[in-house]
Design a protein around this motif. Structure first.
Motif, PDB file in Angstrom:
ATOM      1  N   SER A  80       6.213 -12.111  -1.573  1.00 32.89           N
ATOM      2  CA  SER A  80       5.431 -13.192  -0.819  1.00 32.89           C
ATOM      3  C   SER A  80       5.184 -13.227   0.415  1.00 32.89           C
ATOM      4  O   SER A  80       4.362 -13.830   0.977  1.00 32.89           O
ATOM      5  N   ALA A  81       6.291 -13.025   1.169  1.00 31.86           N
ATOM      6  CA  ALA A  81       6.653 -12.886   2.575  1.00 31.86           C
ATOM      7  C   ALA A  81       5.446 -12.146   3.165  1.00 31.86           C
ATOM      8  O   ALA A  81       5.135 -12.554   4.326  1.00 31.86           O
ATOM      9  N   PHE A  82       4.801 -11.170   2.603  1.00 34.72           N
ATOM     10  CA  PHE A  82       4.131 -10.302   3.263  1.00 34.72           C
ATOM     11  C   PHE A  82       2.611 -10.447   2.934  1.00 34.72           C
ATOM     12  O   PHE A  82       1.647  -9.673   3.350  1.00 34.72           O
ATOM     13  N   SER A  83       2.354 -11.453   2.301  1.00 33.18           N
ATOM     14  CA  SER A  83       0.694 -12.015   2.097  1.00 33.18           C
ATOM     15  C   SER A  83       0.299 -13.043   2.914  1.00 33.18           C
ATOM     16  O   SER A  83       0.201 -14.059   2.715  1.00 33.18           O
ATOM     17  N   VAL A  84      -0.067 -12.528   4.283  1.00 31.12           N
ATOM     18  CA  VAL A  84      -0.195 -13.537   5.293  1.00 31.12           C
ATOM     19  C   VAL A  84      -1.506 -14.166   4.999  1.00 31.12           C
ATOM     20  O   VAL A  84      -1.652 -15.596   5.177  1.00 31.12           O
ATOM     21  N   GLY A  85      -2.456 -13.672   4.422  1.00 27.86           N
ATOM     22  CA  GLY A  85      -3.654 -14.266   4.249  1.00 27.86           C
ATOM     23  C   GLY A  85      -3.443 -15.461   3.364  1.00 27.86           C
ATOM     24  O   GLY A  85      -3.981 -16.415   3.280  1.00 27.86           O
TER      25      GLY A  85
ATOM     26  N   ASP B 209      16.919  -5.426   5.246  1.00 27.04           N
ATOM     27  CA  ASP B 209      16.471  -4.475   6.073  1.00 27.04           C
ATOM     28  C   ASP B 209      17.339  -4.067   7.298  1.00 27.04           C
ATOM     29  O   ASP B 209      16.853  -4.267   8.243  1.00 27.04           O
ATOM     30  N   GLN B 210      18.400  -3.648   6.844  1.00 28.39           N
ATOM     31  CA  GLN B 210      19.413  -3.610   8.023  1.00 28.39           C
ATOM     32  C   GLN B 210      19.259  -2.354   9.067  1.00 28.39           C
ATOM     33  O   GLN B 210      19.463  -2.557  10.262  1.00 28.39           O
ATOM     34  N   ASP B 211      18.582  -1.520   8.768  1.00 27.56           N
ATOM     35  CA  ASP B 211      17.998  -0.646   9.988  1.00 27.56           C
ATOM     36  C   ASP B 211      16.711  -1.009  10.588  1.00 27.56           C
ATOM     37  O   ASP B 211      16.404  -0.248  11.659  1.00 27.56           O
ATOM     38  N   LYS B 212      16.290  -1.919  10.090  1.00 26.00           N
ATOM     39  CA  LYS B 212      14.894  -2.648  10.894  1.00 26.00           C
ATOM     40  C   LYS B 212      13.893  -1.648  10.930  1.00 26.00           C
ATOM     41  O   LYS B 212      13.078  -1.639  12.066  1.00 26.00           O
ATOM     42  N   ASP B 213      13.729  -0.867   9.918  1.00 20.88           N
ATOM     43  CA  ASP B 213      12.352   0.187   9.766  1.00 20.88           C
ATOM     44  C   ASP B 213      11.394  -0.379   9.051  1.00 20.88           C
ATOM     45  O   ASP B 213      10.481   0.275   8.661  1.00 20.88           O
ATOM     46  N   GLY B 214      11.474  -1.569   8.521  1.00 20.92           N
ATOM     47  CA  GLY B 214      10.171  -2.221   7.873  1.00 20.92           C
ATOM     48  C   GLY B 214      10.178  -1.876   6.327  1.00 20.92           C
ATOM     49  O   GLY B 214       9.186  -2.047   5.583  1.00 20.92           O
ATOM     50  N   ALA B 215      11.241  -1.085   5.831  1.00 20.06           N
ATOM     51  CA  ALA B 215      11.060  -0.732   4.290  1.00 20.06           C
ATOM     52  C   ALA B 215      12.615  -0.988   4.072  1.00 20.06           C
ATOM     53  O   ALA B 215      13.721  -0.934   4.850  1.00 20.06           O
TER      54      ALA B 215
ATOM     55  N   ARG C 200      19.617  -3.321  -8.976  1.00 15.74           N
ATOM     56  CA  ARG C 200      19.862  -1.877  -9.574  1.00 15.74           C
ATOM     57  C   ARG C 200      18.904  -0.686  -9.036  1.00 15.74           C
ATOM     58  O   ARG C 200      17.932  -0.950  -8.757  1.00 15.74           O
ATOM     59  N   GLU C 201      19.543   0.408  -9.090  1.00 14.48           N
ATOM     60  CA  GLU C 201      18.769   1.596  -8.700  1.00 14.48           C
ATOM     61  C   GLU C 201      17.403   1.883  -9.541  1.00 14.48           C
ATOM     62  O   GLU C 201      16.709   2.328  -8.929  1.00 14.48           O
ATOM     63  N   ARG C 202      17.514   1.350 -10.515  1.00 13.43           N
ATOM     64  CA  ARG C 202      16.387   1.665 -11.644  1.00 13.43           C
ATOM     65  C   ARG C 202      15.122   0.829 -11.120  1.00 13.43           C
ATOM     66  O   ARG C 202      14.016   1.324 -11.229  1.00 13.43           O
ATOM     67  N   GLY C 203      15.342  -0.328 -10.828  1.00 16.57           N
ATOM     68  CA  GLY C 203      14.193  -1.085 -10.360  1.00 16.57           C
ATOM     69  C   GLY C 203      13.541  -0.365  -9.030  1.00 16.57           C
ATOM     70  O   GLY C 203      12.413  -0.344  -8.863  1.00 16.57           O
ATOM     71  N   PHE C 204      14.482   0.156  -8.041  1.00 19.82           N
ATOM     72  CA  PHE C 204      14.112   0.633  -6.862  1.00 19.82           C
ATOM     73  C   PHE C 204      13.266   2.057  -7.142  1.00 19.82           C
ATOM     74  O   PHE C 204      12.089   2.088  -6.676  1.00 19.82           O
ATOM     75  N   GLN C 205      13.939   2.798  -8.024  1.00 22.12           N
ATOM     76  CA  GLN C 205      12.891   3.940  -8.536  1.00 22.12           C
ATOM     77  C   GLN C 205      11.599   3.572  -9.209  1.00 22.12           C
ATOM     78  O   GLN C 205      10.747   4.248  -8.970  1.00 22.12           O
ATOM     79  N   MET C 206      11.690   2.580  -9.815  1.00 20.42           N
ATOM     80  CA  MET C 206      10.277   2.216 -10.414  1.00 20.42           C
ATOM     81  C   MET C 206       9.160   1.820  -9.346  1.00 20.42           C
ATOM     82  O   MET C 206       8.011   1.985  -9.806  1.00 20.42           O
ATOM     83  N   MET C 207       9.837   1.127  -8.381  1.00 19.98           N
ATOM     84  CA  MET C 207       8.856   0.573  -7.199  1.00 19.98           C
ATOM     85  C   MET C 207       8.276   1.679  -6.260  1.00 19.98           C
ATOM     86  O   MET C 207       7.237   1.514  -5.618  1.00 19.98           O
ATOM     87  N   ASP C 208       9.407   2.692  -6.045  1.00 17.05           N
ATOM     88  CA  ASP C 208       9.197   3.550  -4.836  1.00 17.05           C
ATOM     89  C   ASP C 208       8.068   4.682  -5.514  1.00 17.05           C
ATOM     90  O   ASP C 208       8.394   5.639  -5.830  1.00 17.05           O
TER      91      ASP C 208
ATOM     92  N   ASP D   8       4.214  -3.075   0.829  1.00 16.54           N
ATOM     93  CA  ASP D   8       3.029  -2.402   0.023  1.00 16.54           C
ATOM     94  C   ASP D   8       3.237  -2.146  -1.325  1.00 16.54           C
ATOM     95  O   ASP D   8       2.852  -2.204  -2.420  1.00 16.54           O
ATOM     96  N   GLU D   9       4.561  -1.468  -1.553  1.00  8.95           N
ATOM     97  CA  GLU D   9       4.931  -0.890  -2.703  1.00  8.95           C
ATOM     98  C   GLU D   9       5.522  -1.994  -3.516  1.00  8.95           C
ATOM     99  O   GLU D   9       5.121  -2.092  -4.729  1.00  8.95           O
ATOM    100  N   ILE D  10       6.052  -2.932  -3.075  1.00  9.97           N
ATOM    101  CA  ILE D  10       6.614  -4.200  -3.744  1.00  9.97           C
ATOM    102  C   ILE D  10       5.517  -4.857  -4.406  1.00  9.97           C
ATOM    103  O   ILE D  10       5.358  -5.457  -5.715  1.00  9.97           O
ATOM    104  N   ARG D  11       4.430  -5.082  -3.412  1.00  9.13           N
ATOM    105  CA  ARG D  11       3.321  -5.740  -3.809  1.00  9.13           C
ATOM    106  C   ARG D  11       2.391  -5.014  -4.932  1.00  9.13           C
ATOM    107  O   ARG D  11       2.112  -5.843  -5.746  1.00  9.13           O
ATOM    108  N   SER D  12       2.228  -3.687  -4.770  1.00 11.59           N
ATOM    109  CA  SER D  12       1.549  -2.726  -5.968  1.00 11.59           C
ATOM    110  C   SER D  12       2.271  -3.162  -7.375  1.00 11.59           C
ATOM    111  O   SER D  12       1.989  -3.088  -8.182  1.00 11.59           O
ATOM    112  N   ALA D  13       3.721  -2.922  -7.016  1.00  6.91           N
ATOM    113  CA  ALA D  13       4.642  -3.211  -8.427  1.00  6.91           C
ATOM    114  C   ALA D  13       4.454  -4.509  -9.056  1.00  6.91           C
ATOM    115  O   ALA D  13       4.418  -4.441 -10.439  1.00  6.91           O
ATOM    116  N   ILE D  14       4.212  -5.721  -8.327  1.00  6.94           N
ATOM    117  CA  ILE D  14       4.346  -6.860  -8.668  1.00  6.94           C
ATOM    118  C   ILE D  14       2.788  -7.141  -9.316  1.00  6.94           C
ATOM    119  O   ILE D  14       2.651  -7.575 -10.538  1.00  6.94           O
TER     120      ILE D  14
END
Length: 91
Positions: A12-17, A41-47, A59-67, A77-83
């Protein structure tokens, strides 16, 4: 798809409009979600990489499902698409 539900707060934080059209409490929730994503985002790369994702207690499973592009990073964008896919599936 529980990981998708958990990730919704990050998305939700990324839906500026949408944020501009929301009431102040919703905008506050989006600001908190962006803050949570930025903190994770510890390395501050935007992902989020798998290590950052798991450090959030996820869990890793959720990560794999959304990547979607399988590059080892979860972008907003990947999080938005998954949602969006989860919402479509629900109904």
């Amino acid at each position: 798809m529980r990981p998708v539900i958990i990730a919704m707060s990050l998305l939700s934080a990324f839906s500026v409009g949408v944020a501009l059209a929301q009431t102040p409490p919703a905008a506050d929730a989006m600001a908190r979600a962006k803050e949570a994503f930025d903190k994770a985002d510890q390395d501050k790369d935007g992902a989020l990489n798998l290590k950052e994702w798991k450090a959030m207690g996820r869990r890793e499973r959720g990560f794999q499902m959304m990547d979607a592009d399988h590059d080892g990073k979860l972008t907003p964008d990947e999080i938005r698409s998954a949602i969006a896919a989860y919402r479509k599936q629900q109904g």
